[in-house]
Design an enzyme around this catalytic site. Structure first.
Site, mmCIF file in Angstrom:
data_model
loop_
_atom_site.group_PDB
_atom_site.id
_atom_site.type_symbol
_atom_site.label_atom_id
_atom_site.label_comp_id
_atom_site.label_asym_id
_atom_site.label_seq_id
_atom_site.Cartn_x
_atom_site.Cartn_y
_atom_site.Cartn_z
ATOM 1 N N ARG A 16 0.813 -1.223 0.000
ATOM 2 C CA ARG A 16 0.000 0.000 0.000
ATOM 3 C C ARG A 16 0.847 1.274 0.000
ATOM 4 O O ARG A 16 0.343 2.359 -0.291
ATOM 5 C CB ARG A 16 -0.947 0.001 1.198
ATOM 6 C CG ARG A 16 -2.085 -1.007 1.076
ATOM 7 C CD ARG A 16 -2.837 -1.173 2.377
ATOM 8 N NE ARG A 16 -3.361 0.084 2.881
ATOM 9 C CZ ARG A 16 -3.856 0.246 4.105
ATOM 10 N NH1 ARG A 16 -3.880 -0.793 4.943
ATOM 11 N NH2 ARG A 16 -4.321 1.404 4.494
ATOM 12 N N LYS A 23 8.924 -0.805 3.208
ATOM 13 C CA LYS A 23 8.055 0.039 4.016
ATOM 14 C C LYS A 23 8.753 0.585 5.249
ATOM 15 O O LYS A 23 8.639 1.779 5.574
ATOM 16 C CB LYS A 23 6.807 -0.749 4.436
ATOM 17 C CG LYS A 23 5.881 0.038 5.356
ATOM 18 C CD LYS A 23 4.563 -0.672 5.598
ATOM 19 C CE LYS A 23 4.706 -1.936 6.390
ATOM 20 N NZ LYS A 23 3.396 -2.476 6.809
ATOM 21 N N TYR A 101 7.313 -4.175 16.126
ATOM 22 C CA TYR A 101 7.060 -4.143 14.684
ATOM 23 C C TYR A 101 7.746 -2.924 14.067
ATOM 24 O O TYR A 101 7.668 -1.813 14.591
ATOM 25 C CB TYR A 101 5.556 -4.094 14.399
ATOM 26 C CG TYR A 101 4.849 -5.320 14.942
ATOM 27 C CD1 TYR A 101 4.692 -6.460 14.167
ATOM 28 C CD2 TYR A 101 4.396 -5.343 16.256
ATOM 29 C CE1 TYR A 101 4.088 -7.592 14.681
ATOM 30 C CE2 TYR A 101 3.791 -6.475 16.787
ATOM 31 C CZ TYR A 101 3.639 -7.596 15.992
ATOM 32 O OH TYR A 101 3.059 -8.724 16.504
ATOM 33 N N ARG A 440 45.861 44.409 -8.646
ATOM 34 C CA ARG A 440 44.842 44.733 -9.639
ATOM 35 C C ARG A 440 45.488 45.603 -10.711
ATOM 36 O O ARG A 440 46.471 46.306 -10.469
ATOM 37 C CB ARG A 440 43.665 45.456 -8.992
ATOM 38 C CG ARG A 440 44.017 46.759 -8.299
ATOM 39 C CD ARG A 440 42.894 47.237 -7.411
ATOM 40 N NE ARG A 440 43.195 48.541 -6.819
ATOM 41 C CZ ARG A 440 42.650 48.998 -5.716
ATOM 42 N NH1 ARG A 440 41.779 48.243 -5.051
ATOM 43 N NH2 ARG A 440 42.957 50.203 -5.247
#
Length: 458
Positions: A16, A23, A101, A440
């Site tokens: 499901r 699951k 479970y 620079r």
């Protein structure tokens, strides 16, 4: 508790869920369901845990990877009794065996400790956990005598009309004495329509032997909410979120909007910290006292000391010292150690770096693979150029350095203390102490350039 082991049934396919993933590996707040159950079993005192795997077993085993967890394989799904049988080598006669479970992630250690204590106090062969529910349809019922003693557990389809009116259900969670569990499992049969071995049948076997069988009624039915679909996964997450947020608020944390705040089960938060709406705090995150988190921030496996302000930003696997401010819209990537009273401002990214106390990185900067000392100022647009196309290199900046706006520090490079880096510089060589480094090009004015460009285009 001593002499306690736990078996977690996690072999089901979970059709499901409509997922390629087992699951029990679906997550609630960045943690899989089966991990919640394992942690709860350990919290209840289980000295060892065995997970019974079946569907996509290798994925489940690879995801868990814990030294204190072993596995048993159920190649055919023939019922809960059959699943526990597969863990037969794990069962010890002189230990109590807790049956849980993998898709029931909301059970708490407090409830399990309560059932174990009653199981031992009453010297039961087995104790089943029950709960009172408003609608028990579909659940097995716990039937007691007039004195309140356990008589039997009966499945809904087999229950009489009077038994179906009972609202006390069998949650499917048990504590067995190891020897009695082995005995009952050896006598189970599959003489039923499904041809399966049912674990609840062990209760009838032990009752028939004259053993004590008890039922412990848990206080909160939501702990036994089983997850079989994505909808139920979201429902379980909502229950867990409310439970966790309530615990923190009861411990002195202000959560402005609990419905819009997601805090993982392993997170620790100090008192008088304020969590603003929209925050996700997960993993092993530890937050000190008097902090302010959010709104809309994410913290994963972070450590924040007292008094940190972390606003609308993301932090991963790093530590932040006391009094430091982060954000808005900052990104702290893994393996950063940011000191006390540091400012990490808007649109700043820090990665794999050490930042000393009192340093300021106010805005629009990237600091990667850098060891920065104390009280350094990073101007807007400072970039630590850490990648040469093949390898990553580190930048070292000592105390009290001033890094001007729009500066590139090309690693590997070291900036010694008390130096200044002029705005717009690209630094490729080490800079000594007490100097101004300028790198620079000289500004050049080319007269008539625009007119020539227009003439060329026409």
């Amino acid at each position: 508790m001593e002499n306690l082991k736990a078996i977690i049934l996690a072999a089901g396919e979970g059709t499901r869920m409509k997922s390629k993933k087992p699951k029990v590996l679906h997550e609630i707040m960045n943690k899989s369901m089966v991990e919640y159950v394992i942690d709860t079993a350990k919290d209840s005192g289980a000295e060892a845990v065995c997970v019974v795997v079946g569907h996509l077993a290798e994925q489940v085993q690879a995801a868990i990877q814990r030294e204190d967890v072993s596995f048993a394989l159920q190649t055919e799904r023939k019922g809960t009794g059959h699943a526990v049988k597969m863990a037969g080598d794990f069962i010890e006669d002189d230990k109590d065996m807790l049956i849980l479970y993998g898709d029931t992630p909301l059970i708490t250690g407090e409830t399990l400790k309560g059932v174990i204590e009653e199981h031992r106090a009453k010297e039961n062969a087995v104790t089943v956990v029950s709960a009172m529910v408003d609608d028990p349809t579909g659940y097995g019922r716990i039937i007691r005598d007039e004195a309140g003693n356990f008589v039997k557990s009966v499945e809904h389809k087999d229950a009489s009309e009077a038994e179906r009116a009972v609202k006390e259900i069998n949650t499917g969670i048990y504590v067995f004495r190891g020897a009695d569990l082995k005995n009952a499992l050896g006598r189970l049969n599959n003489n039923n329509a499904q041809g399966e071995y049912y674990l609840p049948d062990c209760l009838e076997i032990l009752l028939g032997d004259g053993k004590n069988v008890g039922a412990y009624t848990a206080a909160d039915e939501s702990e036994f909410f089983g997850v079989n679909s994505r909808v139920q996964l979201a429902e379980a997450a909502a229950i867990l979120k409310r439970r966790i947020n309530r615990k923190h608020m009861e411990n002195g944390v202000t959560i402005v909007d609990p419905e819009q705040t997601y805090i993982g089960s392993d997170v620790q938060i100090g008192r008088d910290t304020v969590i603003l709406p929209g925050c996700v705090i997960e993993g092993k995150t530890i937050i000190g006292e008097d902090c302010e988190i959010g709104p809309n921030s994410r913290l994963t496996d972070m450590q924040l000391a007292d008094g940190v302000k972390f606003q609308t930003s993301t932090g991963l696997e790093s530590s932040i010292g006391s009094g430091t401010t982060v954000g808005p819209f900052a990104y702290i990537r893994p393996n950063c150690h940011i000191g006390n009273n540091v400012k990490v401002g808007d649109f700043v990214e820090v990665k794999n770096s050490n930042i000393g106390n009192g340093t300021k990185i106010p805005h629009l900067s990237y600091v990667g693979d850098t060891d920065a000392g104390e009280k350094i100022n990073f101007g807007c647009g400072s970039i630590m150029v850490n990648y040469d196309g093949e390898k990553k290199h580190r930048t070292t900046i000592h105390d009290h350095v001033f890094v001007g706006c729009n500066v590139n520090l090309v690693a590997p490079v070291t900036i010694e203390k008390d130096s200044y880096i002029a705005a717009g510089s690209t630094i490729t060589r080490d800079v000594p102490e007490d100097v101004l480094a300028v790198a620079r090009a000289r500004q050049t004015i080319i007269k008539g350039w625009k007119a020539k460009r227009v003439q060329k285009k026409s």
